[in-house]
Design a protein around this motif. Structure first.
Motif, PDB file in Angstrom:
ATOM      1  N   LYS A   1     -16.291   2.987 -32.334  1.00  0.00           N
ATOM      2  CA  LYS A   1     -17.456   2.274 -31.470  1.00  0.00           C
ATOM      3  C   LYS A   1     -17.155   0.900 -31.224  1.00  0.00           C
ATOM      4  O   LYS A   1     -17.398   0.340 -30.122  1.00  0.00           O
ATOM      5  CB  LYS A   1     -18.802   2.505 -32.149  1.00  0.00           C
ATOM      6  N   SER A   2     -16.989   0.123 -32.247  1.00  0.00           N
ATOM      7  CA  SER A   2     -16.969  -1.493 -32.133  1.00  0.00           C
ATOM      8  C   SER A   2     -15.546  -1.687 -31.230  1.00  0.00           C
ATOM      9  O   SER A   2     -15.592  -2.418 -30.313  1.00  0.00           O
ATOM     10  CB  SER A   2     -16.630  -1.980 -33.547  1.00  0.00           C
ATOM     11  N   THR A   3     -14.464  -0.674 -31.508  1.00  0.00           N
ATOM     12  CA  THR A   3     -13.132  -1.026 -30.802  1.00  0.00           C
ATOM     13  C   THR A   3     -13.510  -0.704 -29.462  1.00  0.00           C
ATOM     14  O   THR A   3     -13.243  -1.560 -28.128  1.00  0.00           O
ATOM     15  CB  THR A   3     -12.355  -0.189 -31.217  1.00  0.00           C
TER      16      THR A   3
ATOM     17  N   HIS B   1     -22.314  -9.136 -31.794  1.00  0.00           N
ATOM     18  CA  HIS B   1     -21.418  -8.425 -32.730  1.00  0.00           C
ATOM     19  C   HIS B   1     -22.041  -7.867 -33.947  1.00  0.00           C
ATOM     20  O   HIS B   1     -23.019  -8.431 -34.255  1.00  0.00           O
ATOM     21  CB  HIS B   1     -20.203  -9.469 -33.025  1.00  0.00           C
ATOM     22  N   GLN B   2     -21.435  -7.033 -34.372  1.00  0.00           N
ATOM     23  CA  GLN B   2     -21.526  -6.493 -35.591  1.00  0.00           C
ATOM     24  C   GLN B   2     -21.750  -7.557 -36.975  1.00  0.00           C
ATOM     25  O   GLN B   2     -22.551  -7.686 -37.605  1.00  0.00           O
ATOM     26  CB  GLN B   2     -20.843  -5.325 -36.045  1.00  0.00           C
ATOM     27  N   GLU B   3     -20.585  -8.346 -37.037  1.00  0.00           N
ATOM     28  CA  GLU B   3     -20.605  -9.580 -37.837  1.00  0.00           C
ATOM     29  C   GLU B   3     -21.232 -10.818 -37.077  1.00  0.00           C
ATOM     30  O   GLU B   3     -20.701 -10.977 -35.933  1.00  0.00           O
ATOM     31  CB  GLU B   3     -19.122  -9.732 -38.309  1.00  0.00           C
TER      32      GLU B   3
ATOM     33  N   MET C   1     -25.160  -4.170 -28.080  1.00  0.00           N
ATOM     34  CA  MET C   1     -25.831  -4.726 -29.381  1.00  0.00           C
ATOM     35  C   MET C   1     -24.997  -3.610 -30.502  1.00  0.00           C
ATOM     36  O   MET C   1     -25.185  -2.459 -30.815  1.00  0.00           O
ATOM     37  CB  MET C   1     -27.142  -4.497 -29.558  1.00  0.00           C
ATOM     38  N   ASP C   2     -24.277  -4.315 -31.312  1.00  0.00           N
ATOM     39  CA  ASP C   2     -23.455  -3.606 -32.233  1.00  0.00           C
ATOM     40  C   ASP C   2     -24.280  -3.652 -33.552  1.00  0.00           C
ATOM     41  O   ASP C   2     -24.142  -4.626 -34.240  1.00  0.00           O
ATOM     42  CB  ASP C   2     -21.882  -4.129 -32.492  1.00  0.00           C
ATOM     43  N   GLU C   3     -25.059  -2.456 -34.136  1.00  0.00           N
ATOM     44  CA  GLU C   3     -25.820  -2.696 -35.117  1.00  0.00           C
ATOM     45  C   GLU C   3     -26.830  -3.875 -35.622  1.00  0.00           C
ATOM     46  O   GLU C   3     -26.448  -4.755 -36.422  1.00  0.00           O
ATOM     47  CB  GLU C   3     -24.906  -2.296 -36.107  1.00  0.00           C
ATOM     48  N   PRO C   4     -27.487  -3.679 -34.400  1.00  0.00           N
ATOM     49  CA  PRO C   4     -28.407  -5.255 -34.433  1.00  0.00           C
ATOM     50  C   PRO C   4     -29.525  -4.995 -35.619  1.00  0.00           C
ATOM     51  O   PRO C   4     -29.933  -6.248 -35.922  1.00  0.00           O
ATOM     52  CB  PRO C   4     -29.161  -5.437 -32.989  1.00  0.00           C
TER      53      PRO C   4
END
Ligand SMILES: Nc1ncnc2c1ncn2[C@@H]1O[C@H](COP(=O)(O)OP(=O)(O)OP(=O)(O)O)[C@@H](O)[C@H]1O
Ligand SMILES: [Mg+2]
Length: 495
Positions: A41-43, A83-85, A163-166
């Motif tokens: 997903k993030s990729t 980003h997730q991070e 939104m990556d795991e907000p």
């Protein structure tokens, strides 16, 4: 605006992460991107955000072909990426962070701090965010940092927001606020790609879903036509069990007990105990003081007054090394800031606590260390390449599993888990719950700190609910339900 990603392929070395994935998104639509840890997903989003380059495939916006070699190019095309991070600079105040890379300048060419401050303030007012823009980012806890990142993305007037795991480290109240923001953006015809492992949130806020598994798109459709169980099934490829994990068990001796524990205004007059084999939950809303309380018990922070007993003997823990030697393990709340060492590889991260245990006269028994890790890797179903790969090459959820493996290897008698399933997929969540219960069966005393009521109910024998630094009440067996937990967490009483 319509974005289309067509037949995207991407490999890292021999790892084919995306095999042939296509997706499209229109303005005014909220689309969930789902999949297990490491599904890609993030990729996929990093490719859209210009962070990574695809090996094959194409991206078009309103029919026009696009190439993003840098994040800046993707931003210019109207795409904002949360980003997730997290990506904020600790040593700057919020309002300067809001304009990183697109600073407002005065006519003379210096930074227009006053205008940046004002615009941030207006944004916060519009979004109902109760924060002073002059606060330094380092003084914010992770959930507020997340909120600042979301507001920053909104200020770029993007047409598409990723939104990556907000919501991973947010409490229910803040999640509601983020959802309200998302709905406002949707009304302004912004398209949103929402990555989350919290499937109930997906049903609440998304219109469409896409599911990745093993580098392929395996399901897509309208959210109104599915249940969380359906989505979980698409993700892992089998039915995920969801019944409660209640169990009957004889408890052992008191492993930890605290008396009138107090630290300034953070927590006051805390009394409780945990027995061998018991799983005690601690929950509450933002600012409840639970993480601070257990950081103090673990020796990472001070106490002003009160007593701590381990196996009924009073102890004064003044450092985390001492706590580890006393048999306490503590998995911290925020993985990126407190739990992983980005410069080290997977094996080093996993074994950092147990080095002393595996070394004899200064020499580390690497075989023993690797055997221990190998066992953990299997039970946790860790998806990774080589032991010597950098920890940051793992997906977020798999990093969390490495951190858990690290603490499990220390064989603690008291295990404190703060937010243990952050960013972990539905299947792996169940694995972690199973592991918690198995460890309890082996007579370890376990404390689970979590803001998710259903997680507490799922895995804990009883739970303490905190409110502004005090234990507002306790729930167990028949009183353990979301309604009671929420009412105590907001300062009410059990009815
Ligand atoms: N920079 C990188 N170098 C090498 N491998 C990588 C890199 N980034 C990702 N990977 C690998 O690609 C795969 C997919 O990772 P990705 O981060 O896209 O997963 P994800 O679906 O976002 O998972 P999670 O839900 O855990 O965040 C993983 O196997 C990961 O190890
Ligand atoms: Mg990810």
């Amino acid at each position: 605006m319509i974005i289309e990603m067509n037949s995207i392929r991407k490999s890292f070395g021999s790892n084919d992460v995306l095999k042939d994935v296509s997706l499209s998104l229109e303005g005014g639509e909220i689309c969930a991107l789902l999949g297990e840890n490491g599904a890609g997903k993030s990729t996929l989003m990093n490719i859209l955000g210009g962070v990574h380059q695809m090996d094959q495939g194409s991206i078009t916006i309103d029919g026009k072909s696009q190439q993003f070699s840098t994040p800046a190019q993707s931003q210019e095309a109207g795409i904002a990426f949360i980003h997730q991070e997290l990506n904020l600079i600790n040593d700057l105040p919020i309002y300067e962070n809001m304009f990183l890379g697109r600073e407002i300048k005065t006519k003379r060419g210096s930074l227009d701090l006053e205008r940046m401050f004002q615009e941030t303030k207006e944004m916060f007012e519009k979004m109902n965010v109760d924060l002073d823009p002059k606060t330094m980012v380092r003084d914010l806890d992770s959930s507020y940092k997340q909120i600042v990142e979301i507001c920053r993305a909104m200020m770029t007037n993007a047409s598409i927001i990723i939104m990556d795991e907000p919501t991973t480290s947010l409490t229910d109240r803040e999640i509601e606020r983020v959802f309200t923001m998302m709905k406002t953006m949707k009304d302004h015809n912004v398209g949103i790609i929402f990555i989350s492992h919290k499937l109930n949130e997906v049903l609440q806020v998304c219109d469409r879903y896409l599911v990745l598994r093993d580098g392929n798109l395996v399901a897509e459709g309208n959210v109104s036509e599915v249940t969380t169980n359906d989505l979980a099934h698409f993700m892992v490829g089998y039915n995920v069990r969801t019944e409660s994990l209640l169990r009957e068990k004889e408890l052992g001796e008191e492993v930890l007990s605290v008396e009138a524990l107090t630290y300034n205004h953070t927590f006051k007059d805390i009394n409780f105990s945990v027995k061998a084999g018991e799983v005690v939950g601690v929950t509450g809303l933002l600012g409840d003081g639970r993480s601070e309380l257990f950081q103090s018990i673990f020796g990472a922070d001070d106490i002003s007054s009160g007593k701590i007993y381990l196996n009924e003997k009073e102890v004064k823990i003044t450092s985390t090394t001492q706590a580890i030697n006393e048999g306490i393990a503590y998995l911290p709340r925020n993985r990126k800031e407190n739990a992983i060492i980005g410069d080290m590889d997977i094996m080093e991260n996993a074994s950092i606590v147990t080095w002393p245990k595996f070394s004899k006269r200064g020499v580390i028994d690497q075989k023993k260390q690797q055997d221990t890790f190998e066992k953990q890797r299997k039970t946790l179903r860790l998806k990774m390449g080589k032991l010597t790969d950098s920890i940051t090459s793992l997906s977020g959820g798999n990093q969390q599993k490495v951190v858990l493996a690290k603490w499990l290897a220390s064989n603690p008698k008291l295990l404190i888990l703060d937010n243990p399933t952050q960013g972990v997929d539905v299947g792996a969540k169940e694995d972690i719950y199973d592991i918690i219960l198995k460890l309890a069966d082996e007579n370890i005393a376990i404390v689970v700190l979590s803001s998710e009521a259903h997680e507490i109910i799922r895995v804990c024998d009883r739970a303490l609910v905190m409110y502004h630094g005090v234990i507002q009440g306790e729930v167990k067996k028949e009183t353990m339900n979301e309604h009671n937990i929420m009412s105590l967490a907001t300062g009410g009483q059990l009815t």
